[in-house]
Every structure is written in C-alpha cells, then in structure tokens.
Design a protein around this motif. Structure first.
Motif, mmCIF file in Angstrom:
data_model
loop_
_atom_site.group_PDB
_atom_site.id
_atom_site.type_symbol
_atom_site.label_atom_id
_atom_site.label_comp_id
_atom_site.label_asym_id
_atom_site.label_seq_id
_atom_site.Cartn_x
_atom_site.Cartn_y
_atom_site.Cartn_z
ATOM 1 N N ALA A 59 0.826 -1.201 0.000
ATOM 2 C CA ALA A 59 0.000 0.000 0.000
ATOM 3 C C ALA A 59 0.868 1.261 0.000
ATOM 4 N N GLU A 60 2.154 1.105 0.317
ATOM 5 C CA GLU A 60 3.064 2.246 0.399
ATOM 6 C C GLU A 60 3.918 2.328 -0.866
ATOM 7 N N PRO A 61 4.523 3.497 -1.108
ATOM 8 C CA PRO A 61 5.446 3.599 -2.255
ATOM 9 C C PRO A 61 6.618 2.628 -2.099
ATOM 10 N N PHE A 62 7.242 2.267 -3.207
ATOM 11 C CA PHE A 62 8.457 1.461 -3.179
ATOM 12 C C PHE A 62 9.500 2.260 -2.408
ATOM 13 N N THR A 63 10.000 1.696 -1.314
ATOM 14 C CA THR A 63 10.866 2.447 -0.399
ATOM 15 C C THR A 63 12.251 1.832 -0.336
ATOM 16 N N ILE A 64 13.234 2.598 -0.776
ATOM 17 C CA ILE A 64 14.634 2.177 -0.734
ATOM 18 C C ILE A 64 15.237 2.772 0.533
ATOM 19 N N GLY A 65 15.802 1.927 1.379
ATOM 20 C CA GLY A 65 16.271 2.386 2.671
ATOM 21 C C GLY A 65 17.772 2.264 2.873
ATOM 22 N N TYR A 66 18.282 3.183 3.685
ATOM 23 C CA TYR A 66 19.697 3.242 4.066
ATOM 24 C C TYR A 66 19.727 3.467 5.566
ATOM 25 N N PHE A 67 20.482 2.626 6.296
ATOM 26 C CA PHE A 67 20.636 2.853 7.728
ATOM 27 C C PHE A 67 22.105 2.658 8.095
ATOM 28 N N ALA A 68 22.787 3.753 8.314
ATOM 29 C CA ALA A 68 24.205 3.746 8.690
ATOM 30 C C ALA A 68 24.585 5.189 9.007
ATOM 31 N N LEU B 125 13.166 7.515 -1.024
ATOM 32 C CA LEU B 125 14.468 7.102 -0.496
ATOM 33 C C LEU B 125 14.535 7.543 0.957
ATOM 34 N N TRP B 126 14.612 6.580 1.839
ATOM 35 C CA TRP B 126 14.664 6.863 3.275
ATOM 36 C C TRP B 126 16.068 6.603 3.805
ATOM 37 N N ALA B 127 16.562 7.528 4.619
ATOM 38 C CA ALA B 127 17.872 7.361 5.253
ATOM 39 C C ALA B 127 17.736 7.611 6.750
ATOM 40 N N ALA B 128 18.525 6.896 7.527
ATOM 41 C CA ALA B 128 18.573 7.105 8.966
ATOM 42 C C ALA B 128 19.967 6.735 9.451
ATOM 43 N N GLY B 129 20.345 7.287 10.602
ATOM 44 C CA GLY B 129 21.652 7.004 11.168
ATOM 45 C C GLY B 129 22.281 8.273 11.710
ATOM 46 N N TYR B 130 23.367 8.093 12.427
ATOM 47 C CA TYR B 130 24.042 9.224 13.073
ATOM 48 C C TYR B 130 24.577 10.213 12.039
ATOM 49 N N LEU B 131 24.289 11.497 12.269
ATOM 50 C CA LEU B 131 24.800 12.568 11.416
ATOM 51 C C LEU B 131 25.646 13.502 12.264
ATOM 52 N N GLY B 132 26.962 13.435 12.065
ATOM 53 C CA GLY B 132 27.861 14.318 12.802
ATOM 54 C C GLY B 132 27.819 15.729 12.232
ATOM 55 N N PRO B 133 28.154 16.729 13.049
ATOM 56 C CA PRO B 133 28.139 18.127 12.573
ATOM 57 C C PRO B 133 28.978 18.322 11.313
ATOM 58 N N SER C 101 11.242 -1.536 1.224
ATOM 59 C CA SER C 101 11.096 -2.535 0.165
ATOM 60 C C SER C 101 12.440 -3.185 -0.134
ATOM 61 N N VAL C 102 13.489 -2.367 -0.124
ATOM 62 C CA VAL C 102 14.858 -2.794 -0.424
ATOM 63 C C VAL C 102 15.799 -1.987 0.467
ATOM 64 N N PHE C 103 16.939 -2.585 0.821
ATOM 65 C CA PHE C 103 17.911 -1.928 1.695
ATOM 66 C C PHE C 103 19.265 -1.878 0.987
ATOM 67 N N SER C 104 19.973 -0.756 1.136
ATOM 68 C CA SER C 104 21.312 -0.660 0.545
ATOM 69 C C SER C 104 22.166 0.360 1.286
ATOM 70 N N VAL C 105 23.389 -0.034 1.624
ATOM 71 C CA VAL C 105 24.402 0.889 2.142
ATOM 72 C C VAL C 105 25.656 0.646 1.283
ATOM 73 N N PRO C 106 25.764 1.357 0.158
ATOM 74 C CA PRO C 106 26.855 1.080 -0.793
ATOM 75 C C PRO C 106 28.165 1.749 -0.396
ATOM 76 N N GLY C 107 28.735 1.308 0.735
ATOM 77 C CA GLY C 107 29.951 1.915 1.265
ATOM 78 C C GLY C 107 31.136 1.835 0.321
ATOM 79 N N ALA C 108 32.050 2.787 0.502
ATOM 80 C CA ALA C 108 33.217 2.888 -0.374
ATOM 81 C C ALA C 108 34.408 2.095 0.143
#
Length: 202
Positions: free
Chosen positions: A4-13, A42-50, A91-98
C-alpha cells in the motif's frame, strides 16, 4: 513489504561519504529516469555528525535539482524500536559503502527484518549475501550497477519476496547469537583436541 506504500529504498548507517549515501542517491536519480515506474521514496537514517551536515545538504540539493524534491527523507538517529519499525517499512535496503566493511551488522539487521538487500560485492557483504541468499551483489562504486540491481527487485515482486524470506531465514540459521556460539565452541574443540572435554559451566 507493504504494497500500500510507495516502493521504499532504505539506508541505515552513519551519514558519511565513506558509507555511500551519495552513491545510493545517484542510483535513485537514475532509477527515476526510467519511464513508467510507480511512486517511490528514499529513506535514510543514522548518526549525522556536525561535520557531515553539509554532505547531506548537498545530496538533498542534488535531488531537488533533479526534480525529486521530497523523495529523500532523513529520519535522524533512531533507537532500537524505531530502527526496527523503520526497517520493516522498506522494500529494499542498501548501504553502498566505499570500503570493505568487515562486519556488515546493518545488513544482518535488515535481513533479519525480511528486507532484501542490494550491496556492492566487497567486504562482509559478499559472504553474508552469498551465505543467506538475502539479496543481490553488484559491482562496487558503480551507481548504474546499483540502480540495475534495485530495479531488478523493483520489477520482480516474487524475487524480492524470495530474497527477503531467504535473508530472514539465513540470518537466523547462520548468524544468530546461538549459532555463532556453537561455531565458537567448535573452533575451541578443534584447538584443544576433540578428545579433550570442554570446561564445565558453572
């Protein structure tokens, strides 16, 4: 995922360049250029330093300039209950770290919530995704490859659910605390010799 919700691509880091949110945002913009795709976010969550607030603001500006204002939503730093609620709505999760993350705990958490992942083929992700079957591995540092991997799951609901189910079961079978303890005991036995008894527990 909740259809029922939009296709949601998530990032948590952590929100930092080495974790690759900008690569995911780039892949998202490429995805949105495909005609006929349904609503998404596109949803993102996680610590954000100054020191990285400007980094996130720049990603948001690039999204706005691409005509995708409102598509990227930063949910802030979440406690455990909020994190689990966040993951379950993806819907899908990705953290494409370098870099080659040696642990991949964020992947295990997403898979344990039944969310399929799309990750660069490097670090712990290679083993975790390979062992569980909980997602797709793509070429590292390549927004096109990342977009293609996400698109494949976007277009194939059956495959998406299969990867989600495999990840859910695979984390419990191979990466649970009990399973890790059993493997640690097995290693200990191999070191002390199979004939030797393990010390009795108090």
């Amino acid at each position: 995922d909740n259809e029922a919700e939009p296709f949601t691509i998530g990032y948590f880091a952590r929100i930092a360049p080495e974790k690759g949110l900008h690569v995911l945002a780039d892949a998202y913009r490429r995805l949105r250029s495909h005609p006929g795709l349904p609503s998404s976010r596109l949803w993102a969550a996680g610590y954000l330093g100054p020191e990285h607030r400007g980094y996130l603001a720049q990603i948001q500006t690039q999204m706005n300039e691409a005509g995708l204002s409102g598509h990227l939503h930063y949910h802030g730093e979440l406690d455990r209950p909020a994190k689990l609620a966040f993951l379950r709505r993806l819907s899908v999760f990705s953290v494409p770290g370098a870099y080659a993350d040696p642990k991949g705990l964020f992947l295990l958490e997403a898979m344990a919530s039944g969310i399929p992942v799309v990750e660069p083929r490097r670090g712990a992700a290679t083993e975790i995704v390979g062992t569980t079957g909980g997602g797709i591995l793509v070429a590292p540092d390549n927004a096109d490859a990342l977009a293609d991997g996400i698109l494949a799951l976007w277009q194939n609901v059956k495959q998406r659910r299969e990867h989600g189910a495999k990840g859910y079961a695979g984390v419990r079978a191979h990466y649970s605390a009990a399973g890790m303890a059993d493997r640690a005991v097995a290693v200990y036995r191999s070191v002390v010799g199979t004939s030797g008894k393990l010390p009795a527990r108090d």
